[in-house]
Design a protein around this motif. Structure first.
Motif, PDB file in Angstrom:
ATOM      1  N   ASP A 137       0.832  -1.204   0.000  1.00  0.00           N
ATOM      2  CA  ASP A 137       0.000   0.000   0.000  1.00  0.00           C
ATOM      3  C   ASP A 137       0.863   1.249   0.000  1.00  0.00           C
ATOM      4  N   LEU A 138       2.002   1.159   0.677  1.00  0.00           N
ATOM      5  CA  LEU A 138       2.943   2.266   0.749  1.00  0.00           C
ATOM      6  C   LEU A 138       4.352   1.715   0.637  1.00  0.00           C
ATOM      7  N   ILE A 139       5.251   2.518   0.088  1.00  0.00           N
ATOM      8  CA  ILE A 139       6.662   2.159   0.141  1.00  0.00           C
ATOM      9  C   ILE A 139       7.449   3.407   0.520  1.00  0.00           C
ATOM     10  N   VAL A 140       8.360   3.232   1.454  1.00  0.00           N
ATOM     11  CA  VAL A 140       9.179   4.334   1.962  1.00  0.00           C
ATOM     12  C   VAL A 140      10.558   4.188   1.343  1.00  0.00           C
ATOM     13  N   VAL A 141      11.000   5.205   0.626  1.00  0.00           N
ATOM     14  CA  VAL A 141      12.245   5.092  -0.127  1.00  0.00           C
ATOM     15  C   VAL A 141      13.232   6.155   0.333  1.00  0.00           C
ATOM     16  N   ASN A 142      14.474   5.751   0.444  1.00  0.00           N
ATOM     17  CA  ASN A 142      15.547   6.715   0.700  1.00  0.00           C
ATOM     18  C   ASN A 142      16.823   6.219   0.052  1.00  0.00           C
ATOM     19  N   GLU A 143      17.747   7.157  -0.138  1.00  0.00           N
ATOM     20  CA  GLU A 143      19.056   6.812  -0.694  1.00  0.00           C
ATOM     21  C   GLU A 143      20.022   6.610   0.460  1.00  0.00           C
ATOM     22  N   VAL A 144      20.758   5.511   0.404  1.00  0.00           N
ATOM     23  CA  VAL A 144      21.623   5.121   1.515  1.00  0.00           C
ATOM     24  C   VAL A 144      23.049   4.934   1.034  1.00  0.00           C
ATOM     25  N   GLY A 145      23.946   4.790   1.988  1.00  0.00           N
ATOM     26  CA  GLY A 145      25.345   4.548   1.688  1.00  0.00           C
ATOM     27  C   GLY A 145      26.163   4.657   2.953  1.00  0.00           C
ATOM     28  N   VAL A 146      27.475   4.528   2.835  1.00  0.00           N
ATOM     29  CA  VAL A 146      28.361   4.644   3.989  1.00  0.00           C
ATOM     30  C   VAL A 146      28.216   6.036   4.598  1.00  0.00           C
ATOM     31  N   ASP A 147      27.992   6.087   5.922  1.00  0.00           N
ATOM     32  CA  ASP A 147      27.822   7.342   6.653  1.00  0.00           C
ATOM     33  C   ASP A 147      26.604   8.134   6.166  1.00  0.00           C
ATOM     34  N   ARG A 148      25.650   7.457   5.573  1.00  0.00           N
ATOM     35  CA  ARG A 148      24.445   8.126   5.092  1.00  0.00           C
ATOM     36  C   ARG A 148      23.236   7.301   5.501  1.00  0.00           C
ATOM     37  N   VAL A 149      22.442   7.814   6.408  1.00  0.00           N
ATOM     38  CA  VAL A 149      21.212   7.194   6.914  1.00  0.00           C
ATOM     39  C   VAL A 149      21.514   6.067   7.894  1.00  0.00           C
ATOM     40  N   PHE A 150      22.303   5.050   7.485  1.00  0.00           N
ATOM     41  CA  PHE A 150      22.564   3.918   8.364  1.00  0.00           C
ATOM     42  C   PHE A 150      23.213   4.389   9.658  1.00  0.00           C
ATOM     43  N   GLY A 151      22.579   4.082  10.783  1.00  0.00           N
ATOM     44  CA  GLY A 151      23.124   4.434  12.081  1.00  0.00           C
ATOM     45  C   GLY A 151      22.905   5.872  12.482  1.00  0.00           C
ATOM     46  N   GLN A 152      22.319   6.694  11.613  1.00  0.00           N
ATOM     47  CA  GLN A 152      22.087   8.100  11.931  1.00  0.00           C
ATOM     48  C   GLN A 152      20.745   8.268  12.646  1.00  0.00           C
ATOM     49  N   ASP A 153      20.553   9.442  13.256  1.00  0.00           N
ATOM     50  CA  ASP A 153      19.314   9.713  13.972  1.00  0.00           C
ATOM     51  C   ASP A 153      18.296  10.467  13.133  1.00  0.00           C
ATOM     52  N   ARG A 154      18.687  10.859  11.917  1.00  0.00           N
ATOM     53  CA  ARG A 154      17.797  11.600  11.034  1.00  0.00           C
ATOM     54  C   ARG A 154      17.691  10.886   9.700  1.00  0.00           C
ATOM     55  N   ASN A 155      16.631  11.199   8.973  1.00  0.00           N
ATOM     56  CA  ASN A 155      16.367  10.490   7.732  1.00  0.00           C
ATOM     57  C   ASN A 155      15.641  11.430   6.769  1.00  0.00           C
ATOM     58  N   THR A 156      15.846  11.213   5.481  1.00  0.00           N
ATOM     59  CA  THR A 156      15.128  11.936   4.440  1.00  0.00           C
ATOM     60  C   THR A 156      14.502  10.895   3.524  1.00  0.00           C
ATOM     61  N   VAL A 157      13.180  10.869   3.468  1.00  0.00           N
ATOM     62  CA  VAL A 157      12.504   9.802   2.732  1.00  0.00           C
ATOM     63  C   VAL A 157      11.399  10.382   1.860  1.00  0.00           C
ATOM     64  N   THR A 158      10.952   9.552   0.922  1.00  0.00           N
ATOM     65  CA  THR A 158       9.752   9.819   0.129  1.00  0.00           C
ATOM     66  C   THR A 158       8.810   8.653   0.332  1.00  0.00           C
ATOM     67  N   VAL A 159       7.548   8.961   0.608  1.00  0.00           N
ATOM     68  CA  VAL A 159       6.535   7.926   0.801  1.00  0.00           C
ATOM     69  C   VAL A 159       5.675   7.859  -0.452  1.00  0.00           C
ATOM     70  N   LEU A 160       5.714   6.724  -1.134  1.00  0.00           N
ATOM     71  CA  LEU A 160       4.916   6.507  -2.332  1.00  0.00           C
ATOM     72  C   LEU A 160       3.731   5.620  -1.995  1.00  0.00           C
ATOM     73  N   GLY A 161       2.558   5.945  -2.531  1.00  0.00           N
ATOM     74  CA  GLY A 161       1.369   5.157  -2.284  1.00  0.00           C
ATOM     75  C   GLY A 161       0.929   4.395  -3.517  1.00  0.00           C
ATOM     76  N   ALA A 162       0.264   3.266  -3.302  1.00  0.00           N
ATOM     77  CA  ALA A 162      -0.266   2.484  -4.410  1.00  0.00           C
ATOM     78  C   ALA A 162      -1.342   3.248  -5.175  1.00  0.00           C
ATOM     79  N   ASP A 163      -1.879   4.302  -4.555  1.00  0.00           N
ATOM     80  CA  ASP A 163      -2.883   5.136  -5.217  1.00  0.00           C
ATOM     81  C   ASP A 163      -2.251   6.230  -6.070  1.00  0.00           C
ATOM     82  N   GLY A 164      -0.915   6.211  -6.191  1.00  0.00           N
ATOM     83  CA  GLY A 164      -0.212   7.207  -6.982  1.00  0.00           C
ATOM     84  C   GLY A 164       0.264   8.399  -6.190  1.00  0.00           C
ATOM     85  N   SER A 165       0.023   8.418  -4.891  1.00  0.00           N
ATOM     86  CA  SER A 165       0.410   9.562  -4.069  1.00  0.00           C
ATOM     87  C   SER A 165       1.909   9.602  -3.839  1.00  0.00           C
TER      88      SER A 165
END
Length: 415
Positions: free
Chosen positions: A342-370
């Motif tokens: 129904d939803l998928i949460v996507v982010n770009e990851v890599g060494v020292d990026r997102v993994f193990g961090q306390d903050r995140n930048t994501v896009t939430v895509l919905g099956a309804d096209g949202s």
């Protein structure tokens, strides 16, 4: 400044409430500590007064002209009782008011959170279980105690959750506008699976589990019953979640499929290994004389989210995750279709990026096209934004078996 009442009961874990008090005061909350007489046998009133900057008493007769047994409860925006003993749970369930804390509990109209701490036998006693059920039925939040070392040499369920986890839980309760997941069962997966190569080495990934744990805390604060399935995570257990620990992708698959059978929401925040070695060496693989290792043959692991998507019940909401290193949105949209989420949460990851961090930048895509592009936020705030989308779909009963119609969908959350 939010007004918090911290009730402290007479258990050995009372000293841990000092750390909880510090967390509240240092984050800008005004805290009135209301201990029981027994609690003062473990930590004295001067300690509570010094840490809170406010007077401390256990009696309704002190400063009676201020009517404290009514005023404190009325003024509170949150009441946290930690540790909550079997005695206080029984008194609260039966409306007994024989000291300042129990009077405060009767007059409080704000959320009340109990963090129990007691021996396993006391927690599992039928009387305690009935009292807990009564309190929960009236809207009180009784979080599950942790498993670990108790008084003396005993171990088991009944340990006070880590103060930082109680604090985090309490903050989520304060932020939650409503218990919009009350009565719902939410399954969250977290961490990264490990596939053994030999008794020493494994094939894994860098996932810390922080986003999954934030999702579990958010769901708990919004009133859900939460099953957290954690793969190789070294974080304090979220207070109140039913924790299942796993290691490999197959263990994660089995635990998640079993839990999903009764779930309203499944959030696949874990990072399962896509591949595993075809064979696992029984002994540590040694270096060869020529220094060239033998090739490692990999086989593909099952796609857990796709399996859940194919079996999704009407009304059930499935949230998948896509951690990508490039072309993130393109890959995520393909995964959304393949997994029937129904939803998928996507982010770009890599060494020292997102993994193990306390903050995140994501896009939430919905099956309804949202599409909902979130700016950089704390992982706790990301979790709440994700559940905002989940609640909309639960309310609309969007979840269904079968592949969604993506061709006619129109965005409703475009930024």
């Amino acid at each position: 400044m939010t007004e918090v009442v911290l009730g402290v009961c007479g258990g050995i874990a009372a000293y841990k409430a000092c750390e909880l008090l510090r967390l509240f005061t240092e984050s800008g909350h005004g805290v009135r500590v209301v201990p029981t007489a027994s609690a003062l046998q473990f930590v004295g009133a001067p300690t509570w007064a010094a840490l809170s900057g406010r007077p401390v008493t256990t009696e309704v007769w002190d400063d009676v002209h201020e009517v404290p047994h009514v005023r404190i409860g009325r003024a509170a925006e949150l009441v946290v009782v930690a540790p909550a003993t079997a005695d206080i749970l029984a008194k609260a369930a039966h409306g007994i008011a024989d000291d300042l804390l129990t009077n405060t509990l009767l007059t409080a109209t704000c959320p009340v959170v109990y963090a129990p701490a007691m021996h396993t036998e006391m927690w599992e006693n039928a009387a305690t279980r009935a009292n807990v059920a009564t309190l929960r039925s009236r809207g009180a939040i009784v979080i599950e105690p942790a498993v670990g070392r108790l008084t003396g040499k005993d171990t088991g369920k009944g340990r006070l959750p880590d103060p930082a986890e109680i604090f985090s839980y309490a903050v989520r309760v304060l932020r939650a506008a409503a218990q919009d997941l009350a009565g719902r069962h939410v399954v969250v997966t977290a961490g990264g699976t490990r596939e053994p190569l030999d008794p020493v080495r494994f094939l894994g990934n860098r996932s810390s589990g922080k986003q999954g744990y934030a999702l579990a805390r958010a769901a708990l604060a919004r009133g859900a019953k939460v099953t957290l399935i954690a793969a190789n995570v070294a974080l304090p257990d979220p207070a109140g979640a039913d924790l299942i620990q796993v290691g490999t992708t197959e263990e994660l698959r089995k635990a998640t499929v079993d839990a999903a059978a009764s779930a309203d929401v499944v959030v696949m925040a874990a990072a399962p290994a896509d591949f595993r070695p075809a064979t696992v060496a029984e002994q540590k693989i040694k270096k060869t004389d020529d220094g060239l290792p033998a090739p490692i043959v990999l086989v593909t692991n099952p796609d857990i989210a796709a399996e859940l998507g194919a079996a999704k019940r009407p009304g059930q909401v499935l949230v998948a995750f896509a951690a990508e290193t490039h072309d993130a949105l393109e890959h995520a949209r393909a995964k959304l279709r393949k997994k029937r989420a129904d939803l998928i949460v996507v982010n770009e990851v890599g060494v020292d990026r997102v993994f193990g961090q306390d903050r995140n930048t994501v896009t939430v895509l919905g099956a309804d096209g949202s599409t909902d592009e979130l700016e950089e936020l704390s992982k706790d705030d990301v979790a709440d934004r994700i559940f905002d989308h989940v609640v909309v779909r639960l309310d609309a009963q969007v979840g269904h078996v079968g592949h969604p119609d993506y061709t006619s969908a129109k965005p409703v959350f475009d930024n």
